[in-house]
Each structure stands twice: as structure tokens, then as C-alpha cells.
Design a protein around this motif. Sequence first.
Motif, PDB file in Angstrom:
ATOM      1  N   GLN A  47       0.828  -1.205   0.000  1.00  0.00           N
ATOM      2  CA  GLN A  47       0.000   0.000   0.000  1.00  0.00           C
ATOM      3  C   GLN A  47       0.863   1.256   0.000  1.00  0.00           C
ATOM      4  N   LEU A  48       1.955   1.229   0.763  1.00  0.00           N
ATOM      5  CA  LEU A  48       2.877   2.357   0.783  1.00  0.00           C
ATOM      6  C   LEU A  48       3.527   2.558  -0.585  1.00  0.00           C
ATOM      7  N   VAL A  49       3.894   1.451  -1.226  1.00  0.00           N
ATOM      8  CA  VAL A  49       4.479   1.536  -2.565  1.00  0.00           C
ATOM      9  C   VAL A  49       3.471   2.149  -3.538  1.00  0.00           C
ATOM     10  N   ASN A  50       2.235   1.708  -3.442  1.00  0.00           N
ATOM     11  CA  ASN A  50       1.190   2.233  -4.316  1.00  0.00           C
ATOM     12  C   ASN A  50       0.984   3.736  -4.090  1.00  0.00           C
ATOM     13  N   ASP A  51       0.912   4.143  -2.821  1.00  0.00           N
ATOM     14  CA  ASP A  51       0.721   5.565  -2.509  1.00  0.00           C
ATOM     15  C   ASP A  51       1.908   6.404  -2.981  1.00  0.00           C
ATOM     16  N   LYS A  52       3.106   5.865  -2.815  1.00  0.00           N
ATOM     17  CA  LYS A  52       4.308   6.591  -3.242  1.00  0.00           C
ATOM     18  C   LYS A  52       4.341   6.737  -4.759  1.00  0.00           C
ATOM     19  N   ASN A  53       3.942   5.691  -5.465  1.00  0.00           N
ATOM     20  CA  ASN A  53       3.910   5.759  -6.925  1.00  0.00           C
ATOM     21  C   ASN A  53       2.855   6.744  -7.420  1.00  0.00           C
ATOM     22  N   MET A  54       1.763   6.859  -6.685  1.00  0.00           N
ATOM     23  CA  MET A  54       0.742   7.842  -7.035  1.00  0.00           C
ATOM     24  C   MET A  54       1.313   9.259  -6.928  1.00  0.00           C
ATOM     25  N   VAL A  55       2.130   9.484  -5.907  1.00  0.00           N
ATOM     26  CA  VAL A  55       2.781  10.783  -5.742  1.00  0.00           C
ATOM     27  C   VAL A  55       3.732  11.047  -6.902  1.00  0.00           C
ATOM     28  N   LYS A  56       4.538  10.049  -7.256  1.00  0.00           N
ATOM     29  CA  LYS A  56       5.491  10.204  -8.365  1.00  0.00           C
ATOM     30  C   LYS A  56       4.766  10.494  -9.674  1.00  0.00           C
ATOM     31  N   ASN A  57       3.699   9.770  -9.914  1.00  0.00           N
ATOM     32  CA  ASN A  57       2.953   9.959 -11.154  1.00  0.00           C
ATOM     33  C   ASN A  57       2.337  11.360 -11.221  1.00  0.00           C
ATOM     34  N   ALA A  58       1.771  11.804 -10.104  1.00  0.00           N
ATOM     35  CA  ALA A  58       1.170  13.140 -10.059  1.00  0.00           C
ATOM     36  C   ALA A  58       2.231  14.217 -10.254  1.00  0.00           C
ATOM     37  N   TRP A  59       3.409  14.012  -9.663  1.00  0.00           N
ATOM     38  CA  TRP A  59       4.471  15.010  -9.796  1.00  0.00           C
ATOM     39  C   TRP A  59       5.007  15.064 -11.227  1.00  0.00           C
ATOM     40  N   SER A  60       5.073  13.923 -11.902  1.00  0.00           N
ATOM     41  CA  SER A  60       5.594  13.903 -13.266  1.00  0.00           C
ATOM     42  C   SER A  60       4.747  14.783 -14.186  1.00  0.00           C
ATOM     43  N   LYS A  61       3.436  14.859 -13.926  1.00  0.00           N
ATOM     44  CA  LYS A  61       2.561  15.702 -14.733  1.00  0.00           C
ATOM     45  C   LYS A  61       2.879  17.183 -14.505  1.00  0.00           C
ATOM     46  N   ILE A  62       3.185  17.539 -13.264  1.00  0.00           N
ATOM     47  CA  ILE A  62       3.553  18.923 -12.962  1.00  0.00           C
ATOM     48  C   ILE A  62       4.870  19.275 -13.637  1.00  0.00           C
ATOM     49  N   GLU A  63       5.829  18.356 -13.585  1.00  0.00           N
ATOM     50  CA  GLU A  63       7.141  18.609 -14.188  1.00  0.00           C
ATOM     51  C   GLU A  63       7.027  18.873 -15.690  1.00  0.00           C
ATOM     52  N   VAL A  64       6.169  18.122 -16.354  1.00  0.00           N
ATOM     53  CA  VAL A  64       5.974  18.319 -17.793  1.00  0.00           C
ATOM     54  C   VAL A  64       5.502  19.742 -18.062  1.00  0.00           C
ATOM     55  N   GLN A  65       4.553  20.219 -17.264  1.00  0.00           N
ATOM     56  CA  GLN A  65       4.016  21.564 -17.474  1.00  0.00           C
ATOM     57  C   GLN A  65       5.011  22.648 -17.072  1.00  0.00           C
ATOM     58  N   LEU A  66       5.808  22.395 -16.045  1.00  0.00           N
ATOM     59  CA  LEU A  66       6.829  23.373 -15.647  1.00  0.00           C
ATOM     60  C   LEU A  66       7.881  23.524 -16.745  1.00  0.00           C
ATOM     61  N   ASN A  67       8.263  22.414 -17.357  1.00  0.00           N
ATOM     62  CA  ASN A  67       9.224  22.465 -18.461  1.00  0.00           C
ATOM     63  C   ASN A  67       8.620  23.169 -19.678  1.00  0.00           C
ATOM     64  N   ARG A  68       7.349  22.900 -19.917  1.00  0.00           N
ATOM     65  CA  ARG A  68       6.677  23.578 -21.028  1.00  0.00           C
ATOM     66  C   ARG A  68       6.597  25.080 -20.753  1.00  0.00           C
ATOM     67  N   ARG A  69       6.343  25.414 -19.511  1.00  0.00           N
ATOM     68  CA  ARG A  69       6.279  26.827 -19.132  1.00  0.00           C
ATOM     69  C   ARG A  69       7.625  27.505 -19.380  1.00  0.00           C
ATOM     70  N   ALA A  70       8.700  26.820 -19.034  1.00  0.00           N
ATOM     71  CA  ALA A  70      10.040  27.379 -19.239  1.00  0.00           C
ATOM     72  C   ALA A  70      10.309  27.620 -20.723  1.00  0.00           C
ATOM     73  N   ASP A  71       9.887  26.692 -21.574  1.00  0.00           N
ATOM     74  CA  ASP A  71      10.065  26.860 -23.019  1.00  0.00           C
ATOM     75  C   ASP A  71       9.261  28.049 -23.542  1.00  0.00           C
ATOM     76  N   LEU A  72       8.028  28.179 -23.051  1.00  0.00           N
ATOM     77  CA  LEU A  72       7.183  29.292 -23.480  1.00  0.00           C
ATOM     78  C   LEU A  72       7.767  30.629 -23.041  1.00  0.00           C
ATOM     79  N   ILE A  73       8.330  30.655 -21.843  1.00  0.00           N
ATOM     80  CA  ILE A  73       8.915  31.894 -21.330  1.00  0.00           C
ATOM     81  C   ILE A  73      10.104  32.311 -22.184  1.00  0.00           C
ATOM     82  N   TYR A  74      10.915  31.342 -22.583  1.00  0.00           N
ATOM     83  CA  TYR A  74      12.070  31.666 -23.439  1.00  0.00           C
ATOM     84  C   TYR A  74      11.588  32.309 -24.741  1.00  0.00           C
ATOM     85  N   ASN A  75      10.578  31.704 -25.369  1.00  0.00           N
ATOM     86  CA  ASN A  75      10.044  32.254 -26.613  1.00  0.00           C
ATOM     87  C   ASN A  75       9.394  33.613 -26.390  1.00  0.00           C
ATOM     88  N   LEU A  76       8.761  33.777 -25.243  1.00  0.00           N
ATOM     89  CA  LEU A  76       8.127  35.055 -24.916  1.00  0.00           C
ATOM     90  C   LEU A  76       9.173  36.158 -24.779  1.00  0.00           C
TER      91      LEU A  76
END
Length: 206
Positions: A47-76
Motif C-alpha cells: 500500500q505504501l508503494v502504491n501511494d508513493k507511486n501515485m505521488v510520483k505519477n502526479a508530480w511527473s505531470k507537474i514537471e511536464v508543465q513546468l518544463n513547457r512553461r520554461a520553453d514558453l517563457i524563453y520564446n516570450l
Amino acid sequence: MNFFIKCLIGFLILVLASWVNNFLPGSWVIIIVLAIVAYFIIHEYNQLVNDKNMVKNAWSKIEVQLNRRADLIYNLVETVKGYAGHENKTLREVIEARSGLLNATTVPEMATSNKQVSDSLMSLFAIVEAYPDLKANENFLNLQNQLENTENLIASYRESYNNAVFTYNNSCEQFPSNVVAKMFNFNEADFFESDDESRMVPKVQF
């Protein structure tokens, strides 16, 4: 843990119990207790492994958007330079904030850097008001809209991530799962904090 694995573990426990009982008659009570403890540890660990993986998966989605934001800022910034290249201080602050976001390695560092990016963007969009041609530039407007959409996604994913962290941290803190968490070095995760007032990309007014 799926049904097949549970059945396999139960079968192995019965085989072990039968084997031990041949050497120590009347030891069924001890064996049953040990089996219950073993099952509990396995269940809580998974159960702990499952909960930890849920955290990792949720964070990976944020990281994708943060990187996209950085790319957009450079172009801006590159777009703004074409109209307001002499606004060196503000442009430099945006680039430095963006660099800090890209170089951040922990959740708290990324949260702090993300706020700094938001603050620098506020300053950048403030100076845009003085450049009518830039405000009407199609590329600039497109980048601004993409930034706003990215901010909204970050906010949405942040909520999901923090909910996953809340569940996981509870498992790490609450008895009896906290015993298993300590046994196997499950450490609490960091929440992704943000200043909601500063995160929004301001709209350029015409």
C-alpha cells in the motif's frame, strides 16, 4: 497485491506451518500469529508503494508543465526583445527566474522558483503595456494564451499531487502503517506550495 499472490503466500504459509508443526507439535497458534504479522507487513508495504507511486505519477505531470512553461517563457522573452530590447533589467530577471526553475531539483525548490517566475512575469507584462505594437503581435498573444493554459494545468495537477501527498504522508505517519514505513525507509513527501495570486498570467489590456 493481486489475488494470485495472496493465494500463493497463503499456501506457502500453510506448508511452512505444517512443516514446523512436525517438529514442534502444538505450535499452530504461534504460526498463525506470525502469518498474520507477515501478511500485515506485506499488505502495508504494498500500500505504501502504491501511494508513493501515485505521488510520483502526479508530480511527473507537474514537471511536464513546468518544463513547457520554461520553453514558453524563453520564446516570450525573445518576442519581447524585438520590441523592448532595452528593458534589460526586467528581461534579465525573467531569464534568471526561468533558469532557477530549470535548475531546481526538489519540490520546495521548484515551488519557490515557480513563484519567482510568476513574479518576474508580472513585471514583464507590466512593461508590455507601454508597447502597443507588441500587445497586438500575434505571436506574443499566442504565447500569452499558452502560458495561461499552462498555469491552469499546473494548478489542476498541483491539487492532484497534493492530494496524493496527503494520502501517502498519512500512511507514513498513522499507526500501524507507520511501523512498516519506518522499517523500509518510506519518507514523507513534500507538498507543492504556491502563491495562487502570483501564478496567474495577467491579461494585456487594449
